[in-house]
Design a protein around this motif. Structure first.
Motif, PDB file in Angstrom:
ATOM      1  N   LEU A 156       1.429   4.945   0.035  1.00  0.00           N
ATOM      2  CA  LEU A 156       0.800   6.295   0.904  1.00  0.00           C
ATOM      3  C   LEU A 156       1.008   7.340   1.279  1.00  0.00           C
ATOM      4  O   LEU A 156       2.038   7.677   1.013  1.00  0.00           O
ATOM      5  CB  LEU A 156       0.233   6.045   2.998  1.00  0.00           C
TER       6      LEU A 156
ATOM      7  N   LEU B   2      -2.713   6.971  10.759  1.00  0.00           N
ATOM      8  CA  LEU B   2      -2.743   5.505   9.903  1.00  0.00           C
ATOM      9  C   LEU B   2      -2.132   5.163  10.561  1.00  0.00           C
ATOM     10  O   LEU B   2      -2.403   3.346  10.849  1.00  0.00           O
ATOM     11  CB  LEU B   2      -2.556   5.953   7.572  1.00  0.00           C
ATOM     12  N   LEU B   3      -0.680   4.890  10.652  1.00  0.00           N
ATOM     13  CA  LEU B   3       0.288   4.276  11.635  1.00  0.00           C
ATOM     14  C   LEU B   3      -0.464   3.990  12.838  1.00  0.00           C
ATOM     15  O   LEU B   3       0.066   2.804  13.286  1.00  0.00           O
ATOM     16  CB  LEU B   3       1.731   5.397  11.547  1.00  0.00           C
TER      17      LEU B   3
ATOM     18  N   LEU C  57      -4.243   0.217   3.228  1.00  0.00           N
ATOM     19  CA  LEU C  57      -3.386  -0.477   4.510  1.00  0.00           C
ATOM     20  C   LEU C  57      -3.857  -1.786   5.059  1.00  0.00           C
ATOM     21  O   LEU C  57      -2.992  -2.696   5.496  1.00  0.00           O
ATOM     22  CB  LEU C  57      -3.522   0.857   5.814  1.00  0.00           C
ATOM     23  N   ARG C  58      -4.775  -1.897   5.534  1.00  0.00           N
ATOM     24  CA  ARG C  58      -5.548  -3.702   6.355  1.00  0.00           C
ATOM     25  C   ARG C  58      -5.343  -4.565   5.173  1.00  0.00           C
ATOM     26  O   ARG C  58      -4.845  -5.435   5.989  1.00  0.00           O
ATOM     27  CB  ARG C  58      -6.688  -3.086   6.897  1.00  0.00           C
TER      28      ARG C  58
ATOM     29  N   GLU D  33      -2.816   0.733  12.901  1.00  0.00           N
ATOM     30  CA  GLU D  33      -2.246  -0.628  12.440  1.00  0.00           C
ATOM     31  C   GLU D  33      -0.196  -0.460  12.850  1.00  0.00           C
ATOM     32  O   GLU D  33       0.370  -0.495  12.110  1.00  0.00           O
ATOM     33  CB  GLU D  33      -1.943  -0.688  11.274  1.00  0.00           C
TER      34      GLU D  33
ATOM     35  N   ALA E 174       6.371  -1.377   7.570  1.00  0.00           N
ATOM     36  CA  ALA E 174       6.639  -0.034   7.094  1.00  0.00           C
ATOM     37  C   ALA E 174       7.888   1.206   6.650  1.00  0.00           C
ATOM     38  O   ALA E 174       8.852   0.488   7.638  1.00  0.00           O
ATOM     39  CB  ALA E 174       5.513   0.769   7.775  1.00  0.00           C
TER      40      ALA E 174
ATOM     41  N   VAL F 132       3.426  -1.708   3.793  1.00  0.00           N
ATOM     42  CA  VAL F 132       3.113  -0.279   3.643  1.00  0.00           C
ATOM     43  C   VAL F 132       4.538   0.790   3.428  1.00  0.00           C
ATOM     44  O   VAL F 132       5.789   0.477   4.064  1.00  0.00           O
ATOM     45  CB  VAL F 132       2.993   0.662   4.875  1.00  0.00           C
TER      46      VAL F 132
ATOM     47  N   ALA G  64       1.104  -1.141   0.171  1.00  0.00           N
ATOM     48  CA  ALA G  64       0.149  -0.310   0.274  1.00  0.00           C
ATOM     49  C   ALA G  64       0.976   1.659  -0.054  1.00  0.00           C
ATOM     50  O   ALA G  64       2.197   1.072   0.301  1.00  0.00           O
ATOM     51  CB  ALA G  64      -0.829   0.159   1.317  1.00  0.00           C
TER      52      ALA G  64
ATOM     53  N   ARG H 218       1.907  -3.176  11.501  1.00  0.00           N
ATOM     54  CA  ARG H 218       2.492  -3.439  10.003  1.00  0.00           C
ATOM     55  C   ARG H 218       3.172  -2.680   9.193  1.00  0.00           C
ATOM     56  O   ARG H 218       3.768  -2.252   9.693  1.00  0.00           O
ATOM     57  CB  ARG H 218       1.610  -2.546   9.382  1.00  0.00           C
TER      58      ARG H 218
END
Length: 462
Positions: free
Chosen positions: A76, A179-180, A151-152, A183, A188, A157, A74, A186
């Motif tokens: 972003l 957003l961070l 994102l999900r 999650e 990144a 990311v 994703a 996740r």
């Protein structure tokens, strides 16, 4: 050296040999290598489907690799940070619409890069905006929710940060932080974009340390030791410093510590202003950082904090210490893109491919064409005019000579906007037609039909 052999090559899939003129005199090693390569699976031919039937057939086609590896990414960032440009450079194929104006991308779109047994699925997302910004720019309501959905769904990311924008040098955007926060587990990576537009390249290390809170993949970033500059002696300044040391300023008045200003919220309440529940002061200075709130976010317990607490934390703490890598890129020139591609390919894990290896994008052909024309309108028309135009394909025909004929209607909300479009229509049509050729890699002819919303006013066609 092995002796030369006269080898008869067999055409794969047939029971007959090539004509006698195809007999070659090659070495024994070359003959074995040629026979082995003829049985290896060929890489799929990448393409963007031109017709709806072709696109549907490619979507139904199952992946053709038994030992496949896949990574969903994703991308972003805030508006105009270079997300679509970076994806186009990674793919070496301009399937994501780009322009110099903000909000060119308003819906999620997936693009695939397939190399060998590995497939990268790159999801382009709209620029992060608040609800107030969405209403002001008349954007689709899904613009605020689609980045979180991407994102999900993602395995990794990529957070893009535009270093050429002076407003972004204070830290990560609070919208990216929110957003961070949702999650934190996740994986990144941080991608610094448009580094070619930064005059002082030494600023990149300092900015990286600021954006990552001094940590990348758990490893601290060593600070560069700054040598003190020699201070030029100024007699007047020395006398003033001596006077201040004795407690007296240069004008004979003693220095007093400044009064600490009251909190803005307390000032408003003292003035009799009734504040709504969950009020957050966005205009004043950022609130102090709460270490406990920071610990809860990093532990994945952000749901224990209220919206106002998360908003205050995102404004004060504009760094993210959980980035695994940092890349510095200039997508227009291609600098740093190969290092990012190698990392994404190495991060892929054993999994089935998401789309067919032949597909470059999952966008429907007509939808892709409408986005391309809209990007050309954004590039050539001034101010808010292109945001008030609706593009709709009215004719889509691929002739016998493989020439794609597209006719599109441009619906304007105001009559004066129609006049502006007609003055620029030739430049828009030429640019959009070339973009369509690059996207579909086919010959394309484009006709634009400009129509205003008020009935009874005839359209002009190019």
């Amino acid at each position: 050296m092995p002796p030369a052999l006269s080898v008869r090559l067999w055409w794969p899939g047939t029971a007959r040999s090539l004509p006698s003129r195809a007999r070659l005199s090659v070495s024994a090693a070359a003959a074995v290598r040629t026979a082995r390569q003829s049985w290896e699976p060929r890489p799929p031919r990448r393409r963007v489907p031109v017709t709806e039937d072709e696109a549907a057939a490619l979507r139904r086609r199952p992946p053709n690799r038994p030992e496949a590896r896949c990574l969903s990414v994703a991308v972003l960032g805030i508006p105009n940070s270079g997300k679509s440009t970076l994806i186009n450079r990674l793919l070496s194929w301009p399937v994501c619409s780009v322009s110099s104006k903000v909000h060119t991308t308003q819906t999620n779109s997936r693009a695939a890069l397939t190399i060998g047994d590995t497939q990268l699925v790159l999801e382009d997302t709209p620029g992060l905006v608040t609800d107030a910004e969405r209403r002001r720019h008349r954007l689709d309501p899904a613009t605020t929710t689609e980045p979180l959905s991407a994102l999900r769904r993602a395995d990794l990311v990529c957070v893009l940060h535009d270093v050429s924008d002076p407003r972004c040098r204070a830290g990560l955007s609070p919208k990216v932080q929110r957003l961070l926060f949702s999650e934190p587990s996740r994986p990144a990576v941080l991608v610094l974009t448009k580094v070619d537009m930064l005059a002082r390249k030494r600023r990149l290390l300092e900015l990286t340390r600021q954006l990552t809170d001094g940590l990348v993949d758990g490893v601290p970033i060593l600070a560069e030791e700054k040598k003190p500059r020699p201070r030029r002696l100024d007699p007047a300044r020395l006398l003033r410093d001596v006077a201040n040391t004795d407690g007296n300023s240069s004008d004979g008045e003693s220095r007093q510590p400044p009064d600490v200003a009251l909190d803005r919220e307390e000032q408003l309440r003292a003035a009799g202003v009734e504040l709504a529940e969950g009020y957050v002061d966005r205009g004043g200075p950022p609130p102090p950082l709460n270490p406990e709130h920071r610990r809860l976010v990093l532990a994945g317990q952000a749901d224990q904090l209220s919206e106002s607490e998360l908003d205050a934390l995102s404004r004060r703490w504009r760094a993210w210490p959980l980035f695994r890598r940092v890349f510095m890129t200039a997508a227009l020139e291609g600098a740093g893109v190969s290092a990012l591609t190698d990392y994404l390919l190495s991060a892929a894990r054993p999994a089935g491919w998401r789309v067919s290896g032949e597909l470059v994008t999952d966008r429907r052909p007509r939808q892709l064409a409408e986005d391309v024309v809209r990007a050309a309108l954004l590039e050539h028309l001034p101010a808010e005019v292109p945001y008030c135009i609706t593009c709709q394909v009215t004719q889509w025909d691929q002739g016998a000579a493989d020439v794609l004929a597209v006719e599109m209607r441009l619906q304007c909300t105001r009559m004066q906007h129609s006049r502006v479009v007609l003055r620029k229509i030739r430049a828009v049509a030429r640019d959009a037609e070339q973009r369509l050729r690059d996207a579909f890699r086919a010959e394309v002819t484009l006709r634009l039909d400009v129509r205003p919303s008020p009935p009874g006013w005839g359209g002009d066609r190019l």
